[in-house]
Design an enzyme around this catalytic site. Sequence first.
Site, PDB file in Angstrom:
ATOM      1  N   GLN A   1       0.782  -1.243   0.000  1.00  0.00           N
ATOM      2  CA  GLN A   1       0.000   0.000   0.000  1.00  0.00           C
ATOM      3  C   GLN A   1       0.815   1.295   0.000  1.00  0.00           C
ATOM      4  O   GLN A   1       0.511   2.224  -0.767  1.00  0.00           O
ATOM      5  CB  GLN A   1      -0.950   0.019   1.209  1.00  0.00           C
ATOM      6  CG  GLN A   1      -1.879   1.214   1.182  1.00  0.00           C
ATOM      7  CD  GLN A   1      -2.824   1.342   2.359  1.00  0.00           C
ATOM      8  OE1 GLN A   1      -3.374   2.402   2.596  1.00  0.00           O
ATOM      9  NE2 GLN A   1      -3.041   0.276   3.107  1.00  0.00           N
TER      10      GLN A   1
ATOM     11  N   ASP B   1       0.578   3.819   5.945  1.00  0.00           N
ATOM     12  CA  ASP B   1       0.828   3.476   4.546  1.00  0.00           C
ATOM     13  C   ASP B   1       0.548   4.654   3.619  1.00  0.00           C
ATOM     14  O   ASP B   1       1.443   5.216   3.005  1.00  0.00           O
ATOM     15  CB  ASP B   1      -0.053   2.295   4.131  1.00  0.00           C
ATOM     16  CG  ASP B   1       0.519   0.976   4.600  1.00  0.00           C
ATOM     17  OD1 ASP B   1       1.728   0.909   4.856  1.00  0.00           O
ATOM     18  OD2 ASP B   1      -0.239   0.007   4.694  1.00  0.00           O
TER      19      ASP B   1
ATOM     20  N   GLY C   1      -7.401  20.319  19.163  1.00  0.00           N
ATOM     21  CA  GLY C   1      -7.051  21.734  19.140  1.00  0.00           C
ATOM     22  C   GLY C   1      -7.610  22.475  20.341  1.00  0.00           C
ATOM     23  O   GLY C   1      -7.945  21.864  21.357  1.00  0.00           O
ATOM     24  N   GLY C   2      -7.701  23.764  20.222  1.00  0.00           N
ATOM     25  CA  GLY C   2      -8.113  24.599  21.357  1.00  0.00           C
ATOM     26  C   GLY C   2      -9.614  24.792  21.476  1.00  0.00           C
ATOM     27  O   GLY C   2     -10.073  25.483  22.380  1.00  0.00           O
TER      28      GLY C   2
ATOM     29  N   GLU D   1       1.220  -1.236   8.180  1.00  0.00           N
ATOM     30  CA  GLU D   1       0.417  -0.100   8.627  1.00  0.00           C
ATOM     31  C   GLU D   1       0.287   0.041  10.156  1.00  0.00           C
ATOM     32  O   GLU D   1       0.655   1.058  10.741  1.00  0.00           O
ATOM     33  CB  GLU D   1      -0.991  -0.214   8.013  1.00  0.00           C
ATOM     34  CG  GLU D   1      -2.029   0.735   8.559  1.00  0.00           C
ATOM     35  CD  GLU D   1      -1.758   2.183   8.189  1.00  0.00           C
ATOM     36  OE1 GLU D   1      -1.528   2.456   7.008  1.00  0.00           O
ATOM     37  OE2 GLU D   1      -1.798   3.053   9.088  1.00  0.00           O
TER      38      GLU D   1
HETATM   39  N1  CAO Z   1      11.863 -10.151  -9.381  1.00  0.00           N
HETATM   40  C1  CAO Z   1      12.535 -10.919  -8.503  1.00  0.00           C
HETATM   41  N2  CAO Z   1      12.503 -10.695  -7.174  1.00  0.00           N
HETATM   42  C2  CAO Z   1      11.751  -9.695  -6.728  1.00  0.00           C
HETATM   43  C3  CAO Z   1      11.022  -8.855  -7.587  1.00  0.00           C
HETATM   44  C4  CAO Z   1      11.103  -9.121  -8.980  1.00  0.00           C
HETATM   45  N3  CAO Z   1      10.455  -8.387  -9.866  1.00  0.00           N
HETATM   46  N4  CAO Z   1      10.382  -7.934  -6.858  1.00  0.00           N
HETATM   47  C5  CAO Z   1      10.673  -8.191  -5.572  1.00  0.00           C
HETATM   48  N5  CAO Z   1      11.505  -9.230  -5.488  1.00  0.00           N
HETATM   49  C6  CAO Z   1      12.081  -9.823  -4.275  1.00  0.00           C
HETATM   50  C7  CAO Z   1      12.905  -8.856  -3.475  1.00  0.00           C
HETATM   51  O1  CAO Z   1      14.169  -8.713  -4.078  1.00  0.00           O
HETATM   52  C8  CAO Z   1      12.944  -9.547  -2.121  1.00  0.00           C
HETATM   53  O2  CAO Z   1      13.928 -10.558  -2.169  1.00  0.00           O
HETATM   54  P1  CAO Z   1      15.018 -10.809  -0.980  1.00  0.00           P
HETATM   55  O3  CAO Z   1      14.234 -10.927   0.274  1.00  0.00           O
HETATM   56  O4  CAO Z   1      15.658 -12.087  -1.421  1.00  0.00           O
HETATM   57  O5  CAO Z   1      15.935  -9.662  -0.960  1.00  0.00           O
HETATM   58  C9  CAO Z   1      11.590 -10.271  -2.083  1.00  0.00           C
HETATM   59  O6  CAO Z   1      11.053 -10.166  -3.400  1.00  0.00           O
HETATM   60  C10 CAO Z   1      10.556  -9.807  -1.116  1.00  0.00           C
HETATM   61  O7  CAO Z   1      10.595  -8.425  -0.864  1.00  0.00           O
HETATM   62  P2  CAO Z   1      10.122  -7.882   0.562  1.00  0.00           P
HETATM   63  O8  CAO Z   1      11.032  -8.416   1.629  1.00  0.00           O
HETATM   64  O9  CAO Z   1      10.020  -6.425   0.458  1.00  0.00           O
HETATM   65  O10 CAO Z   1       8.653  -8.504   0.710  1.00  0.00           O
HETATM   66  P3  CAO Z   1       7.925  -9.096   2.003  1.00  0.00           P
HETATM   67  O11 CAO Z   1       6.601  -9.542   1.506  1.00  0.00           O
HETATM   68  O12 CAO Z   1       8.731 -10.116   2.718  1.00  0.00           O
HETATM   69  O13 CAO Z   1       7.749  -7.848   2.983  1.00  0.00           O
HETATM   70  C11 CAO Z   1       6.951  -5.660   3.640  1.00  0.00           C
HETATM   71  C12 CAO Z   1       6.722  -6.932   2.785  1.00  0.00           C
HETATM   72  C13 CAO Z   1       5.891  -4.675   3.252  1.00  0.00           C
HETATM   73  C14 CAO Z   1       6.796  -6.010   5.120  1.00  0.00           C
HETATM   74  C15 CAO Z   1       8.355  -5.105   3.359  1.00  0.00           C
HETATM   75  O14 CAO Z   1       8.502  -4.925   1.977  1.00  0.00           O
HETATM   76  C16 CAO Z   1       8.653  -3.787   4.064  1.00  0.00           C
HETATM   77  O15 CAO Z   1       8.903  -3.751   5.281  1.00  0.00           O
HETATM   78  N6  CAO Z   1       8.674  -2.685   3.301  1.00  0.00           N
HETATM   79  C17 CAO Z   1       9.030  -1.380   3.805  1.00  0.00           C
HETATM   80  C18 CAO Z   1       7.934  -0.800   4.653  1.00  0.00           C
HETATM   81  C19 CAO Z   1       6.640  -0.718   3.906  1.00  0.00           C
HETATM   82  O16 CAO Z   1       6.508  -0.166   2.840  1.00  0.00           O
HETATM   83  N7  CAO Z   1       5.601  -1.232   4.557  1.00  0.00           N
HETATM   84  C20 CAO Z   1       4.258  -0.983   4.087  1.00  0.00           C
HETATM   85  C21 CAO Z   1       3.658  -2.131   3.497  1.00  0.00           C
HETATM   86  S1  CAO Z   1       1.956  -1.806   3.249  1.00  0.00           S
HETATM   87  O17 CAO Z   1       1.280  -2.164   4.721  1.00  0.00           O
END
Ligand code: CAO
Length: 415
Positions: free
Chosen positions: A17, A168, A247-248, A139
């Site tokens: 998001q 988000d 607020g106030g 979030e």
């Molecule tokens: N081709 C190949 N690999 C890909 C890719 C693509 N097109 N796009 C993504 N990937 C891979 C990434 O390289 C990553 O690989 P590694 O872990 O091996 O480095 C993997 O996909 C997963 O990415 P991720 O760790 O970001 O995904 P997740 O689902 O485990 O985590 C989230 C999700 C949201 C918790 C994490 O991305 C995060 O903390 N983001 C920053 C904060 C944020 O934006 N949070 C809000 C989310 S909305 O509530």
Amino acid sequence: MGKALDGVRILDFTHVQSGPTCTQLLAWFGADVIKVERAGAGDITREQLRDIPDVDSLYFTMLNHNKRSVTIDTKNPEGKLVLEALIQKCDVLVENFAPGALDRMGFTWERIQELNPKMIVASVKGFGPGPYEDCKVYENVAQCVGGSASTTGFDDGPPVVTGAQIGDSGTGLHLALGIVTALYQRTMTGRGQKVLAAMQDGVLNLCRVKLRDQQRLERTGVMKEYPQYPNGTFGEAVPRAGNASGGGQPGWILKCKGWEADPNAYIYFITQAPVWAKICNVIGKEEWATDPDYATPAARLPRLKEIFAEIERWTMSKTKFEAMEILNGHDIPCGPILSMKEIAEEPSLRKTGTIVEVDHPTRGKYLTVGNPIKLSDSPTEVTRSPLLGEHTDEVMAELGYSLEQISALRVAGAI
Ligand code: CAO
């Protein structure tokens, strides 16, 4: 008519998001947003909270309007080359992967700078540099660590998260501002830069008034507009203030006619000081306008519970819309508690493009929230979200790949 960000190309490496809300805004302002997704799967939200089998969810469609989708395996060596070509062609790379993911892919800041020194690299992370910088964040985690949850809810209950996606969507909004600011600076320096919006920071920015209150509390030990005053106790930290105004001008949520059956038959009522005499007249307590116990804001503070109870006796005799009309006729600030159903059906929001009906090839028609920011010279037309990989061939051709090369990359699993 042209668009404010015509000519700006965004390599959109966002998912879920926070990042997608940012790039969607940029797309609405006219940027060409190319969303890079993993082949076969795509953004995880495509399949989350689905209401129709095998069709992109509303979660995805409502966060990814006006974008193009290409599928690239960025861990495949040939896929990496395609991504490099995109980096060279784009102005901004936006990502919200878990900390370190972009580096692990081989696209460090240094490498990106080598490929394109003008590139702006914009990231959402859960935390800024510090003890939690490596943590993944969603979030509600952001709401909890940014000061929102500890200050939301009622004093006798647990911390509460809010339905507004301040972690988000709020951080996406902060990041979008950082990106356009960096684009503006680039017009003078010619250089790209890193833009970081940490979700904890974004939420805290929106909770600024609560840090104000923390310092007031430390200085005076009491905050007279809080419902804890005068009979409750204050601890060391800002308490939850229920529905008190931040607020106030004291305010509270009051029942309206029909509240027994309708969970949203309520109105937010603000006892704004300049219209106090009018409030007294409307609720039939004319004597309060001159009674020294009620006539001034300071005198009213210890009596707010009693005052709101009296006002509620009046609001309970009206529907929330009747109350809204009468009170606004006297310039008394108030707001009916609108349900999502009422908002979805509100004609004025449809007229301004804040609520938009969009047609989607596999989903059909659905409602979305349009661009909340209206520019007079850059009107927004909301178009549907892309299907997974819908624009892969089109974007590859724009990057200069021939049909044969595209086929070969597809066979190699790079795209
Ligand atoms: N081709 C190949 N690999 C890909 C890719 C693509 N097109 N796009 C993504 N990937 C891979 C990434 O390289 C990553 O690989 P590694 O872990 O091996 O480095 C993997 O996909 C997963 O990415 P991720 O760790 O970001 O995904 P997740 O689902 O485990 O985590 C989230 C999700 C949201 C918790 C994490 O991305 C995060 O903390 N983001 C920053 C904060 C944020 O934006 N949070 C809000 C989310 S909305 O509530």
